[in-house]
Write a protein that holds these residues in place. Structure first.
Motif, PDB file in Angstrom:
ATOM      1  N   THR A 143       1.068   8.978  -1.089  1.00  0.00           N
ATOM      2  CA  THR A 143       1.164   7.336  -0.449  1.00  0.00           C
ATOM      3  C   THR A 143       2.484   7.072  -1.016  1.00  0.00           C
ATOM      4  OG1 THR A 143      -0.238   6.337  -1.790  1.00  0.00           O
ATOM      5  CG2 THR A 143      -1.159   7.310   0.263  1.00  0.00           C
ATOM      6  N   ILE A 193      -2.727  13.675  -0.047  1.00  0.00           N
ATOM      7  CA  ILE A 193      -1.960  12.556   0.840  1.00  0.00           C
ATOM      8  C   ILE A 193      -1.217  11.711  -0.173  1.00  0.00           C
ATOM      9  CG2 ILE A 193      -2.199  10.614   2.350  1.00  0.00           C
ATOM     10  CD1 ILE A 193      -4.871  11.656   3.388  1.00  0.00           C
ATOM     11  N   ALA A 202      -3.844   2.685   8.250  1.00  0.00           N
ATOM     12  CA  ALA A 202      -2.561   2.297   9.131  1.00  0.00           C
ATOM     13  C   ALA A 202      -2.942   1.598  10.209  1.00  0.00           C
ATOM     14  CB  ALA A 202      -1.740   3.506   9.277  1.00  0.00           C
ATOM     15  N   VAL A 260       4.656   9.317   8.166  1.00  0.00           N
ATOM     16  CA  VAL A 260       4.205  10.765   7.748  1.00  0.00           C
ATOM     17  C   VAL A 260       5.222  12.020   7.857  1.00  0.00           C
ATOM     18  CG1 VAL A 260       2.307  12.264   8.108  1.00  0.00           C
ATOM     19  CG2 VAL A 260       1.870   9.817   8.048  1.00  0.00           C
ATOM     20  N   LEU A 267      -5.712   8.524   7.057  1.00  0.00           N
ATOM     21  CA  LEU A 267      -4.636   7.613   7.623  1.00  0.00           C
ATOM     22  C   LEU A 267      -4.827   6.720   8.864  1.00  0.00           C
ATOM     23  CD1 LEU A 267      -1.945  10.560   7.747  1.00  0.00           C
ATOM     24  CD2 LEU A 267      -2.226   9.008   5.884  1.00  0.00           C
ATOM     25  N   ILE A 273       2.495   3.363   7.649  1.00  0.00           N
ATOM     26  CA  ILE A 273       2.515   4.521   6.972  1.00  0.00           C
ATOM     27  C   ILE A 273       3.409   5.561   7.773  1.00  0.00           C
ATOM     28  CG2 ILE A 273       1.081   6.534   6.119  1.00  0.00           C
ATOM     29  CD1 ILE A 273      -1.194   4.889   5.950  1.00  0.00           C
ATOM     30  N   ALA A 324       2.851  10.699   2.970  1.00  0.00           N
ATOM     31  CA  ALA A 324       2.586   9.483   3.784  1.00  0.00           C
ATOM     32  C   ALA A 324       3.072   8.383   2.999  1.00  0.00           C
ATOM     33  CB  ALA A 324       1.207   9.639   4.295  1.00  0.00           C
ATOM     34  N   LEU A 327       3.584   4.416   2.106  1.00  0.00           N
ATOM     35  CA  LEU A 327       3.051   3.484   2.744  1.00  0.00           C
ATOM     36  C   LEU A 327       3.915   2.263   2.243  1.00  0.00           C
ATOM     37  CD1 LEU A 327       1.141   1.937   0.778  1.00  0.00           C
ATOM     38  CD2 LEU A 327      -0.492   3.770   1.184  1.00  0.00           C
ATOM     39  N   LEU A 385       1.067   3.736  12.223  1.00  0.00           N
ATOM     40  CA  LEU A 385       1.300   5.456  11.793  1.00  0.00           C
ATOM     41  C   LEU A 385       2.139   5.968  12.581  1.00  0.00           C
ATOM     42  CD1 LEU A 385      -0.112   7.341   9.986  1.00  0.00           C
ATOM     43  CD2 LEU A 385      -1.748   7.893  11.815  1.00  0.00           C
ATOM     44  N   GLN A 392      -1.715  17.353   9.098  1.00  0.00           N
ATOM     45  CA  GLN A 392      -1.886  15.909   9.773  1.00  0.00           C
ATOM     46  C   GLN A 392      -3.514  15.726  10.436  1.00  0.00           C
ATOM     47  OE1 GLN A 392       1.199  14.956  12.788  1.00  0.00           O
ATOM     48  NE2 GLN A 392       2.781  16.159  11.630  1.00  0.00           N
TER      49      GLN A 392
END
Length: 300
Positions: free
Chosen positions: A96, A94, A157, A139, A153, A137, A121, A123, A160, A146
Motif C-alpha cells: 500500500t 498487498i 477502498a 492497483v 481491497l 487505491i 496497491a 493508497l 478502487l 487481483q
C-alpha cells in the motif's frame, strides 16, 4: 464475517491500525507491531496479535504492508526475519506504500520463488478514511492476484482503480498523484503566507479561496492545518513533512528517467527539503508554511 480468509497486517501505526480494524469487521486479521501499546490497541479492536511478523504472516491468504520505502520493503520480506519464506503458495502481498517503480520488478521476481504474487496497491486517504473504508487505491496486478486480494481491497477502498495488469502500474500512477499533492500543499502554504504578508485574515482568505476557482481538495484539507502551524503544538500530525521529501524525490527520479522536465515539482521538493533541514521533518506537512514565513505577521 468471512472466517475463511485471513489477512496479516504488519505495522499497526497511524494507518495500519485503522486499516486492520476495518478489515477485522469482516475478515480474520492477524497483526504485528514492534510497539507493545499498538498491539494492545489492536487486540482491543478484535485483531489477533502475535509476537513476531513471521508468526502473524504464516498461513495468511494476504499480507498487507505499509512500509516507509523500498529498503524497508526488502527487509520485511527478505531480511533476516523476512516473512516471504512463511507465506503460503497462492497468497499475495498487498503493497500500500509509495516506493516508486524501480524496486518492483526485483520484488516480484523474488516473491515468485515462493509462489506468491505482488499486488501493487498504493493508497491515498488518511487514518480516518482508512477506518471507514473510504480510501482511494490504485492497483497494478495480474488478474489472478487481483481476485486473491479483492476481499481486502474492497473493504478498504471507496474508489478502487485497476490501472494495469502489471505490478508497478500502481506505483506509476501514484507517482503522478504525489506530484500534484506535493505541489498543491506547497501552493496552499505559499498562498496563505502571502495573505498574511498582505495583512489579510488567513481564515477568511481560506474560506473565500475554497468557494472559488482556486479551491482544491488539498487547499480545503491542508488549509486549516496550515493555519494551526503557528500554534504552540502545531497541527496534529496526519502526514509527516518528510513523506513528501521522499515522494517528491520519487517524482523527480521518475521524471528524469522518462526524460521529462518537472520544474514545478522540483520547486515544491526544494520547499519540503528546506523544511526537513530546518527540523520540521516529523511535523505535519502543513508546517511547510513556516519555511516561507517562520512567524505570522498578523494574528486573526
Amino acid at each position: 464475517m468471512n472466517n475463511d480468509y485471513t489477512v496479516a497486517v504488519l505495522g499497526l501505526g497511524a494507518m495500519g491500525l485503522p486499516m486492520a480494524t476495518r478489515l477485522a469487521s469482516k475478515l480474520t486479521v492477524n497483526g504485528f507491531d514492534i510497539a507493545e501499546p499498538r498491539l494492545k490497541l489492536a487486540k482491543e479492536a478484535g485483531i489477533n496479535t502475535f509476537d513476531s511478523a513471521q508468526a502473524a504472516a504464516r498461513g495468511a491468504d494476504a499480507l498487507l504492508l505499509a512500509v516507509r520505502n523500498s529498503e524497508q520493503l526488502d527487509e520485511v520480506l527478505f531480511g533476516v526475519n523476512g516473512v516471504a519464506a512463511v507465506l503460503s503458495k497462492g497468497s499475495v502481498v498487498i503493497l500500500t506504500s509509495t516506493v516508486g517503480t524501480e524496486a518492483i520488478p526485483a520484488t516480484v521476481a523474488r516473491l515468485a520463488d515462493f509462489g506468491v504474487e505482488l499486488v501493487d496497491a498504493p493508497l491515498s486517504g488518511g487514518p480516518v478514511r482508512a477506518g471507514e473504508g473510504d480510501l482511494l487505491i490504485v492497483v497494478g496486478a495480474t488478474p489472478a492476484a487481483q481476485r486473491q486480494a479483492a476481499p481486502v481491497l474492497e473493504l478498504l477502498a471507496s474508489t478502487l482503480s485497476i490501472v494495469g495488469d502489471n505490478p508497478g502500474d500502481g506505483q506509476a500512477l501514484k507517482t503522478v498523484n504525489q506530484l500534484l499533492c506535493g505541489v498543491h500543499i506547497a501552493a496552499a502554504a505559499e498562498a496563505l503566507a502571502l495573505a498574511d504578508a498582505l495583512g489579510l485574515d488567513q481564515a477568511k482568505t481560506l474560506a473565500a479561496l475554497e468557494a472559488g476557482a482556486a479551491g482544491s481538495f488539498m487547499l480545503s484539507n491542508r488549509g486549516p492545518r496550515i493555519l494551526e502551524a503557528y500554534t504552540e503544538d502545531g497541527a496534529e500530525v496526519l502526514s509527516r513533512l518528510d513523506i513528501f521529501v521522499k515522494d517528491l524525490g520519487i517524482v523527480g527520479k521518475a521524471a528524469r528517467a522518462a526524460g521529462l522536465a518537472a520544474p514545478v515539482a522540483a520547486a515544491a521538493e526544494q520547499l519540503f527539503l528546506l523544511g526537513q533541514a530546518q527540523g520540521l521533518a516529523a511535523e505535519d506537512d502543513s508546517a511547510v508554511i513556516k519555511v516561507l514565513a517562520p512567524t505570522q505577521r498578523h494574528t486573526s
